[in-house]
Design a protein around this motif. Structure first.
Motif, PDB file in Angstrom:
ATOM      1  N   VAL A  23      61.507  60.866  19.739  1.00  0.00           N
ATOM      2  CA  VAL A  23      60.848  61.974  20.375  1.00  0.00           C
ATOM      3  C   VAL A  23      59.220  61.550  19.814  1.00  0.00           C
ATOM      4  O   VAL A  23      59.079  61.293  18.843  1.00  0.00           O
ATOM      5  N   PHE A  24      58.429  61.857  20.820  1.00  0.00           N
ATOM      6  CA  PHE A  24      57.042  61.570  20.246  1.00  0.00           C
ATOM      7  C   PHE A  24      55.997  62.503  21.237  1.00  0.00           C
ATOM      8  O   PHE A  24      56.552  62.775  22.388  1.00  0.00           O
ATOM      9  N   PHE A  25      55.083  63.116  20.512  1.00  0.00           N
ATOM     10  CA  PHE A  25      54.154  63.894  21.296  1.00  0.00           C
ATOM     11  C   PHE A  25      52.776  63.175  21.310  1.00  0.00           C
ATOM     12  O   PHE A  25      52.332  62.974  20.223  1.00  0.00           O
ATOM     13  N   LEU A  26      52.189  63.156  22.439  1.00  0.00           N
ATOM     14  CA  LEU A  26      51.085  62.514  22.715  1.00  0.00           C
ATOM     15  C   LEU A  26      49.920  63.331  22.950  1.00  0.00           C
ATOM     16  O   LEU A  26      50.229  64.100  24.296  1.00  0.00           O
ATOM     17  N   ASP A  27      48.830  63.664  22.252  1.00  0.00           N
ATOM     18  CA  ASP A  27      47.778  64.824  22.821  1.00  0.00           C
ATOM     19  C   ASP A  27      46.589  64.017  22.438  1.00  0.00           C
ATOM     20  O   ASP A  27      46.344  62.838  22.430  1.00  0.00           O
ATOM     21  N   GLU A  28      45.286  64.849  22.760  1.00  0.00           N
ATOM     22  CA  GLU A  28      43.837  64.439  22.685  1.00  0.00           C
ATOM     23  C   GLU A  28      43.450  63.559  21.242  1.00  0.00           C
ATOM     24  O   GLU A  28      42.651  63.096  21.447  1.00  0.00           O
ATOM     25  N   HIS A  29      44.296  63.960  20.321  1.00  0.00           N
ATOM     26  CA  HIS A  29      43.979  63.439  19.164  1.00  0.00           C
ATOM     27  C   HIS A  29      44.898  62.416  18.591  1.00  0.00           C
ATOM     28  O   HIS A  29      44.514  61.478  17.692  1.00  0.00           O
ATOM     29  N   THR A  30      46.143  62.365  19.007  1.00  0.00           N
ATOM     30  CA  THR A  30      47.063  61.440  18.464  1.00  0.00           C
ATOM     31  C   THR A  30      47.350  60.280  19.600  1.00  0.00           C
ATOM     32  O   THR A  30      48.224  60.203  20.320  1.00  0.00           O
ATOM     33  N   HIS A  31      46.397  59.309  19.668  1.00  0.00           N
ATOM     34  CA  HIS A  31      46.670  58.217  20.473  1.00  0.00           C
ATOM     35  C   HIS A  31      47.447  57.241  19.995  1.00  0.00           C
ATOM     36  O   HIS A  31      47.116  56.867  18.690  1.00  0.00           O
ATOM     37  N   HIS A  90      39.741  60.251  30.452  1.00  0.00           N
ATOM     38  CA  HIS A  90      40.989  60.761  30.538  1.00  0.00           C
ATOM     39  C   HIS A  90      41.741  61.238  29.129  1.00  0.00           C
ATOM     40  O   HIS A  90      41.682  60.857  28.046  1.00  0.00           O
ATOM     41  N   ASP A  91      42.313  62.447  29.424  1.00  0.00           N
ATOM     42  CA  ASP A  91      43.170  62.901  28.317  1.00  0.00           C
ATOM     43  C   ASP A  91      44.180  63.698  28.790  1.00  0.00           C
ATOM     44  O   ASP A  91      44.199  64.491  29.975  1.00  0.00           O
ATOM     45  N   SER A  92      45.376  63.826  28.166  1.00  0.00           N
ATOM     46  CA  SER A  92      46.466  64.546  28.585  1.00  0.00           C
ATOM     47  C   SER A  92      47.390  65.019  27.431  1.00  0.00           C
ATOM     48  O   SER A  92      47.319  64.583  26.549  1.00  0.00           O
ATOM     49  N   LEU A  93      48.376  65.939  27.806  1.00  0.00           N
ATOM     50  CA  LEU A  93      49.507  66.246  26.833  1.00  0.00           C
ATOM     51  C   LEU A  93      50.598  65.788  27.281  1.00  0.00           C
ATOM     52  O   LEU A  93      51.095  65.933  28.562  1.00  0.00           O
ATOM     53  N   SER A  94      51.550  65.004  26.493  1.00  0.00           N
ATOM     54  CA  SER A  94      52.642  64.570  26.915  1.00  0.00           C
ATOM     55  C   SER A  94      53.750  64.598  25.958  1.00  0.00           C
ATOM     56  O   SER A  94      53.372  64.037  24.632  1.00  0.00           O
ATOM     57  N   VAL A  95      54.894  64.732  26.234  1.00  0.00           N
ATOM     58  CA  VAL A  95      56.143  64.698  25.261  1.00  0.00           C
ATOM     59  C   VAL A  95      56.850  63.664  25.887  1.00  0.00           C
ATOM     60  O   VAL A  95      57.300  63.551  27.109  1.00  0.00           O
ATOM     61  N   PHE A  96      57.481  62.675  25.054  1.00  0.00           N
ATOM     62  CA  PHE A  96      58.257  61.440  25.455  1.00  0.00           C
ATOM     63  C   PHE A  96      59.577  61.730  24.450  1.00  0.00           C
ATOM     64  O   PHE A  96      59.622  62.068  23.208  1.00  0.00           O
ATOM     65  N   PHE A  97      60.856  61.378  25.095  1.00  0.00           N
ATOM     66  CA  PHE A  97      62.003  61.536  24.399  1.00  0.00           C
ATOM     67  C   PHE A  97      63.046  60.840  24.919  1.00  0.00           C
ATOM     68  O   PHE A  97      63.015  60.302  26.373  1.00  0.00           O
ATOM     69  N   THR A  98      64.174  60.313  24.366  1.00  0.00           N
ATOM     70  CA  THR A  98      64.978  59.385  24.688  1.00  0.00           C
ATOM     71  C   THR A  98      66.370  60.453  25.149  1.00  0.00           C
ATOM     72  O   THR A  98      66.558  61.402  24.740  1.00  0.00           O
ATOM     73  N   LYS A  99      67.318  59.792  25.784  1.00  0.00           N
ATOM     74  CA  LYS A  99      68.408  60.429  26.363  1.00  0.00           C
ATOM     75  C   LYS A  99      69.057  60.709  25.254  1.00  0.00           C
ATOM     76  O   LYS A  99      69.769  61.904  25.280  1.00  0.00           O
ATOM     77  N   ALA A 136      50.753  75.671  28.412  1.00  0.00           N
ATOM     78  CA  ALA A 136      50.970  76.718  27.542  1.00  0.00           C
ATOM     79  C   ALA A 136      52.195  76.184  26.572  1.00  0.00           C
ATOM     80  O   ALA A 136      52.350  76.091  25.480  1.00  0.00           O
ATOM     81  N   SER A 137      53.257  75.711  27.401  1.00  0.00           N
ATOM     82  CA  SER A 137      54.468  75.350  26.816  1.00  0.00           C
ATOM     83  C   SER A 137      54.386  74.025  26.139  1.00  0.00           C
ATOM     84  O   SER A 137      54.714  73.698  24.938  1.00  0.00           O
ATOM     85  N   LEU A 138      53.562  73.227  26.532  1.00  0.00           N
ATOM     86  CA  LEU A 138      53.203  71.788  25.888  1.00  0.00           C
ATOM     87  C   LEU A 138      52.337  72.347  24.543  1.00  0.00           C
ATOM     88  O   LEU A 138      52.482  71.492  23.611  1.00  0.00           O
ATOM     89  N   ARG A 139      51.363  73.037  24.567  1.00  0.00           N
ATOM     90  CA  ARG A 139      50.542  73.333  23.341  1.00  0.00           C
ATOM     91  C   ARG A 139      51.450  73.952  22.208  1.00  0.00           C
ATOM     92  O   ARG A 139      51.171  73.533  21.130  1.00  0.00           O
TER      93      ARG A 139
END
Length: 289
Positions: A23-31, A90-99, A136-139
């Protein structure tokens, strides 16, 4: 077939000294450098994200999406994707996760995972209210992600599960609106393209897809051309070409092996098809990659 295409794992997003990420969270600061974005590839992970600012373009299988602020992004492992035209701001909030991460210990309900496996639209423009809810949920997930906690993994799984239910509700609502506004021809064309994504590596005849949709090949060809400006055969060829371009990035596969995987009669037939579509040979494409 899918296992032969370059499939990037979440370790591309993690520190080399860490264990492979699930699992990984990508935000404006964690590129993160991540996998190559400008060539067709697959990942072994799911992604839920929202665009905060700037623009970019996503090619997911046969569809091209323009992504702007308040666009929801839903990416699944089976999709061949390619990112382009990424704006500097460009900036986004994203959560990545495996099955494996999300399904271990039954952390996600069966209907949630069924939804993930059957997504057909990978970008949804949200209303302000919908975007505020997802952001809000991603934050909140962003806040909890780096926090040390004896049950950190369980907390993150539950937050992703909650996010999934919010996404499902929005997706279902958008899908219902789309279905109510689409013509029969548009619905038929969408179903055809979904079938092409699933079967084009093996099935190339228009008749196969017409049979699946319980219509004649002539009706399918005329409908698809009316809606898209391209014939059913054109869409099938584009899907095969996309699969070929992705396979050619796998340096462990020869052109002959790829032609066999794509069910061409021989390497020469594959090379003729590829050259006719792109103007150069699969070997040249493979060397350039």
């Amino acid at each position: 077939m899918a296992s032969s295409i370059p499939t990037y794992s979440l370790h591309y997003f993690s520190n080399p000294a860490d264990k492979p990420a699930e699992v990984f969270f990508l935000d404006e600061h964690t590129h993160s450098a991540g996998p190559p974005l400008n060539a067709p590839y697959r990942g072994n992970y799911y992604k839920i994200g929202i665009c905060l600012r700037g623009t970019l373009e996503l090619k997911a299988n046969l569809e091209t999406y323009s992504i702007e602020p308040n666009c929801l992004m839903l990416i699944t492992p089976h999709v061949i994707k390619e990112w382009a035209q990424l704006s500097d701001d460009h900036d986004s909030l994203s959560v990545f996760f495996t099955k494996e991460f999300i399904t271990s210990h039954n952390s996600v309900q069966a209907d949630s995972f069924h939804f993930l496996e059957n997504i057909t639209r990978h970008v949804l423009p949200l209303s302000e209210a919908e975007a505020t809810t997802i952001t809000a949920s991603l934050r909140f997930l962003q806040q909890k992600f780096p926090t040390p906690h004896p049950y950190r993994e369980q907390v993150i799984k539950n937050l992703i599960n909650s996010l999934l239910y919010e996404v499902i509700a929005i997706y279902d609502q958008h899908h219902a609106v789309l279905q109510s506004t689409q013509t029969r021809g548009q619905q038929l064309t969408s179903a055809f393209k979904n079938l092409v994504n699933a079967h084009s590596a093996v099935e190339r005849s228009v008749k196969f897809y017409a049979d699946q949709l319980c219509i004649t090949p002539k009706h399918l060809t005329e409908t698809v051309r009316e809606i898209t400006g391209k014939t059913a055969s054109d869409w099938i060829e584009q899907a095969v070409l996309l699969e070929a371009k992705a396979l050619l990035q796998n340096q462990h596969l020869s052109v002959a092996q790829i032609s066999e995987l794509l069910h061409f009669t021989d390497q020469s037939a594959f090379s003729r098809f590829f050259r006719k579509s792109l103007g150069f040979s699969p070997t040249a494409y493979k060397q350039a990659g």
